[in-house]
Design an enzyme around this catalytic site. Structure first.
Site, PDB file in Angstrom:
ATOM      1  N   GLY A 146      29.981  46.557  41.742  1.00  0.00           N
ATOM      2  CA  GLY A 146      30.920  45.737  40.977  1.00  0.00           C
ATOM      3  C   GLY A 146      31.820  46.510  40.037  1.00  0.00           C
ATOM      4  O   GLY A 146      32.186  46.004  38.976  1.00  0.00           O
ATOM      5  N   ASN A 154      35.004  47.234  40.318  1.00  0.00           N
ATOM      6  CA  ASN A 154      36.270  46.534  40.108  1.00  0.00           C
ATOM      7  C   ASN A 154      36.075  45.270  39.278  1.00  0.00           C
ATOM      8  O   ASN A 154      36.925  44.917  38.463  1.00  0.00           O
ATOM      9  CB  ASN A 154      36.936  46.209  41.450  1.00  0.00           C
ATOM     10  CG  ASN A 154      37.835  47.334  41.926  1.00  0.00           C
ATOM     11  OD1 ASN A 154      38.771  47.726  41.236  1.00  0.00           O
ATOM     12  ND2 ASN A 154      37.542  47.859  43.102  1.00  0.00           N
ATOM     13  N   ARG A 158      31.464  40.549  53.112  1.00  0.00           N
ATOM     14  CA  ARG A 158      31.363  39.500  54.125  1.00  0.00           C
ATOM     15  C   ARG A 158      32.773  39.076  54.521  1.00  0.00           C
ATOM     16  O   ARG A 158      33.649  38.960  53.658  1.00  0.00           O
ATOM     17  CB  ARG A 158      30.631  38.264  53.584  1.00  0.00           C
ATOM     18  CG  ARG A 158      29.151  38.390  53.481  1.00  0.00           C
ATOM     19  CD  ARG A 158      28.540  37.126  52.897  1.00  0.00           C
ATOM     20  NE  ARG A 158      28.718  35.950  53.755  1.00  0.00           N
ATOM     21  CZ  ARG A 158      27.879  35.617  54.737  1.00  0.00           C
ATOM     22  NH1 ARG A 158      26.827  36.368  55.008  1.00  0.00           N
ATOM     23  NH2 ARG A 158      28.087  34.522  55.460  1.00  0.00           N
ATOM     24  N   LEU A 159      32.965  38.861  55.807  1.00  0.00           N
ATOM     25  CA  LEU A 159      34.226  38.278  56.250  1.00  0.00           C
ATOM     26  C   LEU A 159      34.187  36.790  55.926  1.00  0.00           C
ATOM     27  O   LEU A 159      33.225  36.100  56.254  1.00  0.00           O
ATOM     28  CB  LEU A 159      34.405  38.480  57.755  1.00  0.00           C
ATOM     29  CG  LEU A 159      34.598  39.929  58.222  1.00  0.00           C
ATOM     30  CD1 LEU A 159      34.648  39.978  59.740  1.00  0.00           C
ATOM     31  CD2 LEU A 159      35.858  40.536  57.625  1.00  0.00           C
ATOM     32  N   HIS A 192      41.861  46.935  48.563  1.00  0.00           N
ATOM     33  CA  HIS A 192      41.464  47.770  49.696  1.00  0.00           C
ATOM     34  C   HIS A 192      41.861  49.221  49.417  1.00  0.00           C
ATOM     35  O   HIS A 192      42.967  49.474  48.934  1.00  0.00           O
ATOM     36  CB  HIS A 192      42.154  47.278  50.973  1.00  0.00           C
ATOM     37  CG  HIS A 192      41.755  48.038  52.191  1.00  0.00           C
ATOM     38  ND1 HIS A 192      40.523  47.878  52.794  1.00  0.00           N
ATOM     39  CD2 HIS A 192      42.407  48.980  52.911  1.00  0.00           C
ATOM     40  CE1 HIS A 192      40.439  48.686  53.839  1.00  0.00           C
ATOM     41  NE2 HIS A 192      41.567  49.364  53.931  1.00  0.00           N
ATOM     42  N   VAL A 226      41.803  40.681  58.942  1.00  0.00           N
ATOM     43  CA  VAL A 226      41.182  41.640  58.015  1.00  0.00           C
ATOM     44  C   VAL A 226      42.251  42.521  57.365  1.00  0.00           C
ATOM     45  O   VAL A 226      43.058  43.154  58.062  1.00  0.00           O
ATOM     46  CB  VAL A 226      40.151  42.512  58.767  1.00  0.00           C
ATOM     47  CG1 VAL A 226      39.604  43.598  57.838  1.00  0.00           C
ATOM     48  CG2 VAL A 226      39.010  41.657  59.299  1.00  0.00           C
ATOM     49  N   LYS A 237      39.779  55.076  40.732  1.00  0.00           N
ATOM     50  CA  LYS A 237      40.398  55.068  39.404  1.00  0.00           C
ATOM     51  C   LYS A 237      41.689  54.258  39.407  1.00  0.00           C
ATOM     52  O   LYS A 237      41.991  53.536  38.440  1.00  0.00           O
ATOM     53  CB  LYS A 237      40.674  56.504  38.942  1.00  0.00           C
ATOM     54  CG  LYS A 237      39.414  57.278  38.570  1.00  0.00           C
ATOM     55  CD  LYS A 237      39.752  58.694  38.131  1.00  0.00           C
ATOM     56  CE  LYS A 237      38.492  59.476  37.781  1.00  0.00           C
ATOM     57  NZ  LYS A 237      38.789  60.883  37.411  1.00  0.00           N
TER      58      LYS A 237
END
Length: 203
Positions: free
Chosen positions: A12, A14, A92-93, A110, A145, A173
């Site tokens: 976690g 982010n 998970r998708l 991403h 995706v 970062k």
């Protein structure tokens, strides 16, 4: 005040960056209303509990299908009156049901400059391809995706002596900077989606 949901599966980092940005006033007009994880031992979930947030583990094994899981999550989000769903390492998708329930209200980060290197192991993909520049992307989530309209991107150079770990660390970062920045734009009504383009309003 816009209400955020954060979905995560791991440490976690982010999520912590988002939480800190709210605490520091770098994200205004928003609060984290709930944190959800599909992993009971996710460090991000433990952190959320430690700081007093509503933090819930939802066991995918309790549901007969991916869509049933997502329906349960959506019901929880509706009950919490969520305005924006932030995927932060949620492994998970998510199904069309979830995406349609929160259309243009789900964002993800991403570790590449999309559309390059979507999917898993983006940093490894970048190194193997031999690019000189990669980076990270915050985007809206659609049914493909790592495909939805791009909100913000940040470039990161690839050095000759980089490995996956060193490159990932430098990209992370920048993720911690642009994810809160993108959220702040959205919750303050500063973005408009036009087709595949996300326009940032000047005023």
């Amino acid at each position: 005040m816009k209400r955020l949901a954060v979905l995560l599966s791991g440490r976690g980092s982010n999520f912590k960056a988002i939480y800190k940005a709210i605490q520091d006033g770098n994200i205004t007009n928003a609060e984290i209303a709930i944190v959800i994880s599909n992993k009971a031992d996710a460090k991000g979930l433990l952190f959320a509990r430690d700081v007093g947030l509503d933090a819930r583990f939802i066991d995918p094994a309790s549901f007969s299908s991916r869509e049933d899981f997502d329906k349960h999550v959506v019901n929880i989000l509706n009950s919490k009156q969520i305005d924006l769903v932030c995927l932060a390492g949620f492994m998970r998708l998510i199904t069309s049901y979830f995406i349609n329930a929160y259309k243009d209200k789900i964002i993800n980060i991403h570790p590449s400059l999309l559309p390059s290197f979507p999917g898993l192991n983006a940093q490894k993909q970048a190194l193997e391809y031999g690019v000189k520049i990669t980076g990270c992307t915050v985007h809206f989530v659609d049914e493909k995706v790592d495909h939805g309209p791009i909100i913000l991107q940040r470039a990161v150079p690839v050095f000759d002596d980089d490995d996956v770990e060193s490159l990932s660390e430098r990209i992370l970062k920048e993720e911690h900077k642009i994810y809160p920045e993108a959220i702040n734009l959205i919750v303050n009504d500063k973005v408009e989606i036009k087709g595949r383009r996300v326009i940032v309003k000047k005023s």
